[in-house]
Structure formats: structure tokens, C-alpha cells
Write an enzyme that holds these catalytic residues in place. Sequence first.
Site, short mmCIF file in Angstrom:
data_model
loop_
_atom_site.label_atom_id
_atom_site.label_comp_id
_atom_site.label_asym_id
_atom_site.label_seq_id
_atom_site.Cartn_x
_atom_site.Cartn_y
_atom_site.Cartn_z
N HIS A 40 0.93 -1.29 -0.30
CA HIS A 40 0.07 -0.24 0.44
C HIS A 40 0.56 0.75 -0.55
CE1 HIS A 40 -3.65 -2.05 0.33
NE2 HIS A 40 -3.61 -2.43 1.25
N CYS A 81 0.17 2.49 -4.96
CA CYS A 81 -0.59 3.50 -5.70
C CYS A 81 0.00 4.92 -5.63
CB CYS A 81 -1.78 2.82 -5.42
SG CYS A 81 -3.43 1.61 -6.00
#
Length: 807
Positions: free
Chosen positions: A398, A447
Amino acid sequence: MSDFQHFHLLNINLLQDPILQKVSELLDQTSSKGWRKLAELVANDKRFKLSSLELHQCSLKVMDSEGSPSRSLLRLMGDRGCNTKELTEFLQTMGQSDAIHLLRPQGIKVVVQPDSMAVLSGQLVKLCCTATGHPLVNYQWFKMNKEVPQGNSSELAFSPVHVNDAGFYICRVNNANSFDFSDWTQLDVCESNLTYHGIPGLPENKIHICNQPQPQTLTVGDRLVLECAAIGRPLPHYRWYKSGHALKDATKKLYMVSSVTMEHCGVYWCQVTNGNETEVSKEVEVVVGFGNLWTNMAAAMECTEEELSGFTDTEQTNEHLFATDKVALLIGNMSYRNHSQLKAPMVDVYELTNLLRQLDFKVVSLLDLTELEMRNSVEEFLLLLDKGVYGLLYYAGHGYENYGNSFMVPIDAPKPYRSSNCLCVQSILKLMQEKETGLNVFLLDMCRKRNQYDDTILIPESLKVTANIVFGYATCQGAEAFEIQHSDLANGIFMKFLKKRLLEDKKITVLLDHVAEDMGRCQLTKGMQALEIRSSLSEKRALTDPIQQTACSPDSLARNMQWAKAHELPGSMCIEFDCGVKIQLGFAAEFSNVMIIYTQIIEKPPEIIYCNANVTDFPVDLHVDPKDTNRGTPEETGSFLVSKDLPKHCLYTHLSSLQTLKENLTFSVCLRYTYQGIEDAVDDRKEVDVGKPLIAKLDIHSGLRRHFCVQTCHVPHSPCHSPELAPGAAGPSHIFTSPQYSQSRLNVYNPSPRSVMRSENCQQGSDSASVGMQHFSECKSTNNIPVETTDELDHTLYESTSVSKNN
């Protein structure tokens, strides 16, 4: 106990049938030294208590067409506990030397040695070893000190052979009594620059040059590299010549001069021989000049002022760059405590580790790190950097990006997380620049959407104006990165295409451009994910650049020692219990913080009819899942990546998060066994201490060594606080109700048949790899060159339905 001693203490009923059959036939056919004399001696020995009735029953065996009194007598003696040594003593008393000779364990000897050879990739190649001995001979092949999977026959076949198969091989042969080793054999595998398709193996004593040296035009100070590669059997040997004179110590395929002068101008060629046949390469000219004005030794070149100006403005096309060392830190975060779980980082980190090791990188690969562990891992990574070193940081997990700063999210980050809970990549770059590294590469598989819960505008310390910085972002700014899921394994889209290109000898930015083009052709993620490259590369730097260590400085020695500490595995060990059972313990590394323990019972007394050994009682800070221990296959423990390289027929235990170890790794080997005729099982245990394996030696769980965040990035805990309490310091998470924020890599699910990935769109290939491992077998000592391959995986990509996005 030696094999010979063990053989003589063996119960005679456990001898192999061919031996017993020959001894019985000899005793049946002999009168004065036959079975009746043996029966008389045994009957008078109080240890065996043979009755007259039993001896009479033995004599009746002559009435049967295939009966043998001697075989019946030997069986009775074995039932009374007679061993080989005691039988030999009886035979000596009888003067039965022929039978004694049959009982002696036969030696084993290699009679056909494997041949060293050089071959082209793509051929069918066999290494052969033949041994004599009785009883049956077993074979096991090793590449250096690593056992070759399925290498258990007299022929080791490569169908076809690959460049990664090159190396030194040896074969261990053994029977129940002794063992022997073959000679070392070298297999050299060449990738030819000629067009050979399905070329058959060359006959013995033949030789053929497949790669010819090429002419070169260099500048004073450049590096000269000439290559001549030949195939043949026996293995070819090389000798380089310049202008008719043999060059000193130039006896390898590659002839290199690190810094050429005008004296290196001349005509070069290579003579190749295998002792039976000789071939000479073509002659090539090496021209050396000053600057960009090339001087031919035969004739001077004349240049006009306009041409000279053109040379000055043109970049040199023959720069020979090198690294003083290559180091890489790979982090894959999957098991998040407060956020969605990921799968791909495990496979991505494993495959990238194997590829980078082929490029001579020192690699530390870590899974599932907390914030404190990530910061301390970066600190250890920085210790490996120095002037001219190539440094590579890969992160999968993440993440998000705010105001041009990229943040990596640890597994213990609160919900929602902010910059104070994460690591800022740009801050790490600043510290890498201080080391004057030769190349800084960041590959960020996460991301890059903005985190709406983090409004902090970081003002980093000024980065130095330095070249040779490359960022490879798995996705564009403001977009998500995807992973492909299939069964228990997964790949990130970025790594799926990167691994196919990583070994190419190209400028790093050119390589990433090709990866971006490959990703652009994947219809499943088109319009959702695209590779973004940022670079200040001013030189033709490539990950394939060679390492050239100018001197063994204290810094380089410290760097090598620090790296080695993170990769030390415990040695294979034998645990012997008082009851006579022996347990072999072996260890293998899957990642720098993930280890496999495999156990095997290698010896048990005949009176024990059942025994089982488990490892247990691990330190509490390891959080070992019982379902990952003492399993019949590595896959049952969750270890899918190195399963094919582990020994078979063992029990396997999977230990992860070794970085959490505060003390030595201690555990118990618990043995449960049952004696013949006794129902109750007996339990015994031995304590084992293997020190701190792999990354545990670096104590990255301990207090923070230094701050990696920029000035306005608050560090959520001090060295005296537990990282478990860190999120609270960053701000209470209970004031938010089910917050929606950016994810790093989207796990997406399958709502329609169109989501199934087609092989022509995104095909997964197999890559070479490396695993450190301690093996059971004896082997001649030499350097370890671990090389493994990962099998091809089929994957399915799913469309996003249940994962929230931060739009």
C-alpha cells in the site's frame, strides 16, 4: 559410528536377500564346514538357546524341492538377535572363509567419470557417472554444494540445456555400506551470436568456435573486452595472442583490459584447443585514440574543423561504465493489520530477488514490516551504500503520493494513515545521495492516489543536483496499481512485465521504456494502469554494468560483512536421542526474514517400530502459526516458492518475521516412539539453539537508529516505545467512522467471464533464482552458487468491485 561398524551390528535377518541366499547355498553344499557344524556351535552358545527340535526342523528342509536348512537356521539365529559380527565369529571358528567374504560389506568405486564440456544452449546434454559396488548403487548429483532436484540417476540430463545450467557438478554414489564421489566436471553453456537451431552435440574430441571476437575502436582509458566462445568435448581451453605474441595470463573466454593505452593497439586473435583439436578465431583489430580523434596505427585520420566540431558535440558511444558494488533492498508488505490484504508482493519480491542476484546484486528481501522495522531496514540498506555503488530500492504494498512525495505504508499503519506513519521515498533518496552512489533506482509498485486524510505539505531538505537517479512508478500519478490473483499465488502487473526485461543489457531508462510499452499492450489494464518513468540519468548506466572494485577498503569490507550477516543460515545438524534415533535438521531461506526448517528421521533401531519427530516451542515473539509447522509438504506451510528445491520426504516448518526475534532462535525437537511389543508410546525431547538466523542478526526490531523523514514529518514514537503503540501517537483513529482512503494495489474480483486473463495478453514466463540452503548429503567443499528456476504460473485478473477508491 562408521558404515562398517553399523553393518556388523546389523541383525542378520536384515541383510539383503542376495547375501543371505549366497551364504546359505555355500553352507548347504559343504559338509565339514556346512550348516550342521554351524548348528552345533550355535546350540552350545547360551545366548541363542536353540533347541534340538528346532535344529531337527531345519534338517527337514532338505525334503523340500527348494528348501534350505542353512537359510532356516540363519532365520532362527536372527530371531534370537544374532548380528553379522556374531555370525562372522561362528564362521571363523568353522574356518569358513568363503562365507565370511560374502558377509563383508563391498566397497564402491566410480569407474566412469563425467566429462567436462562446452555446449550451446538449447541442446540435449547428459553428464554420466557409473559406479560399481554391491548392493545396488544410489546416485545424487550436486551443482557446487547444492543438490540437483531429480538428479538421482547415473545420467544427469538437460533437455534442453540453458545458460543458467552452467557450473561445476559432482556426483555422490553410495550403497548401504560406503560412498564415493566422482571428479568435478565443468559444464559451460554458450549463447551463440550465430543462428544455430537444434544443432546436434559435437562428437568427442571435436571443437567449434561459435562466438568470434569483434573489432573495437576505443579511447585511452576505456575498457577493452574481447570474447571468444567455443563448444566442444572435452572442455575447450583458450589462449589469446596480440600481433603474434601470446598474452600473459590471457587464458579465458574473455580478455579484458580495464584501462587501455596506445600500447594496446594491434591485431588480436584467440587459439582454442581441447587437447585433441585446435581452432583459431578470426583476427580483429583494436584501435585506440585520444579523445574522440581516433588514431589508426597504420594510417592517420585527417579531420576538417567542421568534422572536429561534430565529434566534440557528439556523445561518446563506447563508454564502459561500472559499479563499485550493487546492493538492493526489496520490501513486500501484504499482511496489513488495519487495511486490505495483498498477495502479489510475496511472488514479486521473490522473483525480483532471483533476477537481481543474476546481475550480481547483494539483495536483502523482506516481507511484512512494521514502521520501525522498515525504517531500520532502510538504515541497514544505507550502510551498504558507498561511492560508486548501484543502489536499488523496490517496494510493493500500500502507498500514496501527496504533493510530489511518495509514501510507503507499513503493515502496522493505523486507519487512516498519514505521513507520520509512513516512509517518505524522497527522504530516503536524500540520504542515498549523501553516499555518492553511482546509480539510484527506485521501483515503486504501489498506488499513487492522494491521501485525503493527510494534508501535511512536506518541505524536504534540498536534494542535491546529481545525475543517475531513476524512478520507475508502477502506475501514473493519481492512479492505482493492480495485481493478478490466482489460487495462492499472485503477480503485480508491473512485475509481470518487468521480470521479462530486467536481465537485458540496456540502459535502465531504455529497459523501463520497453516495460512501459509491454504494459501498454495489455488490454486488461489499458486505461487503468501505465508505467511512469522519471529520470536524471546522464550516463548510459545499466543494471548489467560490471562490478569493478578498485581496492578492498575498510568501507567495502564493512559493507560485505553487514550484508553477509543478513544471510547466514544455521548449518545442517544431527540430533541423536538416547534411544538411538537420529534426526537431521536442515534450513533454507525463502526471504531474508523467512526460513524453512525441514526434519527427517535418518536412523532408528530395529526394535523401535514407530517414531515421529516434530519441532515446537518456538519463541513467543515469532508468532508461529501451528498450521505452518511439521507439515508433509512445503506447500501445506504456505511456502510455494522454494518447494521444488527442498529435500523430499521430510516434515517442513515455515518461520516468518524473523526480524522480530529479540533473543536466539530456540526450539524443541520432540520425539515420540514405540517399541515392538509395547503399546505405550515414549516421549523424549531435545532443546536446540541455532542463534539468530538471517535478518534476525541485525536486530531491526530494536529502537530507531536515525530519522528518515524530512523536517516536518513527525516521527510517531521514540526508541523507547513499542512500535505497536506508534499509530496512536499519530492521531486517534477512533474519531473516523469507516474512512475511505487510497489503496496501494487493488485486489479485484471476478464478476464476469471477460475478466479471465488470456495467455496471449499477459503471459508469465519462468525466471532464474537463487535460494540459500543447507543439505543433508556430504559434498566436497567449494563456493556456493545457488541458482533455481520458478515454474510458469497461470493467473486471472479480476475487475474491481469491492475495493473502495479515493476519487
